[in-house]
Write a protein that holds these residues in place. Sequence first.
Motif, PDB file in Angstrom:
ATOM      1  N   ARG A 261      -1.384   9.036   3.401  1.00 53.41           N
ATOM      2  CA  ARG A 261      -0.592   8.683   2.919  1.00 53.41           C
ATOM      3  C   ARG A 261       0.772   8.608   3.399  1.00 53.41           C
ATOM      4  O   ARG A 261       1.270   8.538   2.668  1.00 53.41           O
ATOM      5  N   ASP A 263       3.586   6.805   6.164  1.00 55.16           N
ATOM      6  CA  ASP A 263       3.565   5.279   6.757  1.00 55.16           C
ATOM      7  C   ASP A 263       3.626   5.991   8.144  1.00 55.16           C
ATOM      8  O   ASP A 263       3.405   5.164   9.372  1.00 55.16           O
ATOM      9  N   GLU A 278      -9.189   2.631   2.409  1.00 56.70           N
ATOM     10  CA  GLU A 278      -8.728   2.616   0.771  1.00 56.70           C
ATOM     11  C   GLU A 278      -8.598   4.331   1.081  1.00 56.70           C
ATOM     12  O   GLU A 278      -9.509   4.709   1.172  1.00 56.70           O
ATOM     13  N   ASN A 306       7.114   6.901  -1.873  1.00 51.37           N
ATOM     14  CA  ASN A 306       6.079   6.739  -1.674  1.00 51.37           C
ATOM     15  C   ASN A 306       5.449   7.600  -0.705  1.00 51.37           C
ATOM     16  O   ASN A 306       5.838   7.563   0.646  1.00 51.37           O
ATOM     17  N   TRP A 394      -4.882   4.205  -2.525  1.00 53.28           N
ATOM     18  CA  TRP A 394      -4.291   2.836  -1.233  1.00 53.28           C
ATOM     19  C   TRP A 394      -4.679   2.186  -0.499  1.00 53.28           C
ATOM     20  O   TRP A 394      -5.397   2.975   0.027  1.00 53.28           O
ATOM     21  N   GLY A 397      -1.537  -2.970   3.716  1.00 52.54           N
ATOM     22  CA  GLY A 397      -0.877  -4.484   3.741  1.00 52.54           C
ATOM     23  C   GLY A 397      -1.526  -5.662   5.023  1.00 52.54           C
ATOM     24  O   GLY A 397      -0.630  -4.145   6.456  1.00 52.54           O
ATOM     25  N   LYS A 401       2.507  -1.960   5.712  1.00 53.60           N
ATOM     26  CA  LYS A 401       2.686  -0.777   4.735  1.00 53.60           C
ATOM     27  C   LYS A 401       1.925  -0.375   3.741  1.00 53.60           C
ATOM     28  O   LYS A 401       1.124  -1.403   2.751  1.00 53.60           O
ATOM     29  N   THR A 403       0.031   0.026  -0.179  1.00 49.21           N
ATOM     30  CA  THR A 403      -0.461  -0.495  -1.348  1.00 49.21           C
ATOM     31  C   THR A 403      -0.209  -0.037  -1.964  1.00 49.21           C
ATOM     32  O   THR A 403      -1.749   0.582  -1.716  1.00 49.21           O
ATOM     33  N   VAL A 404      -0.411  -0.114  -3.249  1.00 51.04           N
ATOM     34  CA  VAL A 404      -1.477   0.756  -4.509  1.00 51.04           C
ATOM     35  C   VAL A 404      -2.292  -0.723  -4.441  1.00 51.04           C
ATOM     36  O   VAL A 404      -2.169  -1.622  -5.300  1.00 51.04           O
ATOM     37  N   VAL A 405      -3.756  -0.414  -4.348  1.00 55.41           N
ATOM     38  CA  VAL A 405      -5.111  -1.349  -5.094  1.00 55.41           C
ATOM     39  C   VAL A 405      -5.420  -1.151  -6.292  1.00 55.41           C
ATOM     40  O   VAL A 405      -5.957  -1.822  -6.796  1.00 55.41           O
TER      41      VAL A 405
END
Length: 422
Positions: A261, A263, A278, A306, A394, A397, A401, A403-405
């Motif tokens: 997790r 970038d 995921e 994050n 997570w 997107g 970026k 994202t928390v799903v």
Amino acid sequence: MTKHLLLSGAFGLGLMASALPAAAQSCEIPVGSVLSITGSMAAIGKAIGDAGQLAVDQFNEAGGVAGCNVKYILRDDQGSPNVGVDAAKTLVEIEKAPVILGAIQSGVTMPILTSVSVPGKVVQISCCSSAPTFTQLARDGGTGGYWFRTLPTDRPQGVVMANIAKTKGYKKIAVIHVNSDYGVSLARSFKAAFEKVGGTVSSVTPYNQEQASYRAEVNAAMQGDPDSLFLIAFPADGATALREWISFGGSQNLLLSNSLRADEFVKSVGAQYLTKAEGIDNAQTEGPSVDAFNKAWAAKFGSAPNGPGLHTMYDAAAVALLAMEKAGKPDGTAIRDNIRAITTGDGEVIFPGPDGFKKAKELIKAGKPIRYEGATGPISFDQFGDVTGPYLIWGVGGDGKLTVVDKWDKTRVADAIAEIDK
């Protein structure tokens, strides 16, 4: 003249928190940290180190520990157990640090614990090492009670990811994992759980870190025509392996471990290849303690916190400092004996930040109990130094970026584990 209090036998007699105000003293307490700042963990290691520094800075703003300034000493283990042990020895034997925060990788954390922390009677608190071998070592009496960690073990991660794979309809999944305690144990936990819910693990393939290519491992994992991949890796190596998996025609039905997790991982792989992915990570609860940390991080670094290990590293540092404050001295055994005292019970709740730490210091001075609720929420260490906690799921997107799903609270996780254990 500045001096390390651990070298002074007078600390317990004359330098207690109640004795003198901070301005009247000239003293310094070292807190050591061993993290992977370079190597395969570089993408997340620096930010994790920043989280520890933030807690120390805020504690110093509140008056330091027992009126003394705290010096945060960060050492790079380069992802190597030998380098990590040497760094820890320097912190303990030369710098006289009574606490070590770290390491990130279980394979580095364990030799530091067994060859430096335990024999040196130094508290070690890890933000990020989730292998179950630490629990077993504690159960066998091998940690002396000096071991704590602020994130859960990896078995719940394996169970949660198995349930996600089932929900997504994956039938036959390949696993590629870093060849370390962390990777081996998470792969094992996932395989057992996925097979229990009716899935098939077509292959489990380990890889060694910092290779130029993982083609052999990827080709091995592709045998058996899996419909999906669970990648347990660190950002740099994980990106290399996943690029090769995709280039060889591997499925883009992807499950990703908490350490991915980042970038940098997304950018290196390419967000367009991660739209079906995921991943899992340790989550925060909701409440004022979490909000306090999030706001402080955003104010300091200009972005949301994050990434893996940020909240748990902050809490590792805060717990160590609060326990040291209550102990009244920078002594590993005294810190060990006060960690549960400041995290459990009916004491007044303390939140992250200078105001919270100042309040804690005042209450401790007055002989009143406190209970720290941190960046991850309430913290409670069991007899083996472990905690439980929620998880977030997570994704990536369309804009690239993170994202928390979804979120799994403690009850949902416990129910999933109970179902597996039937």
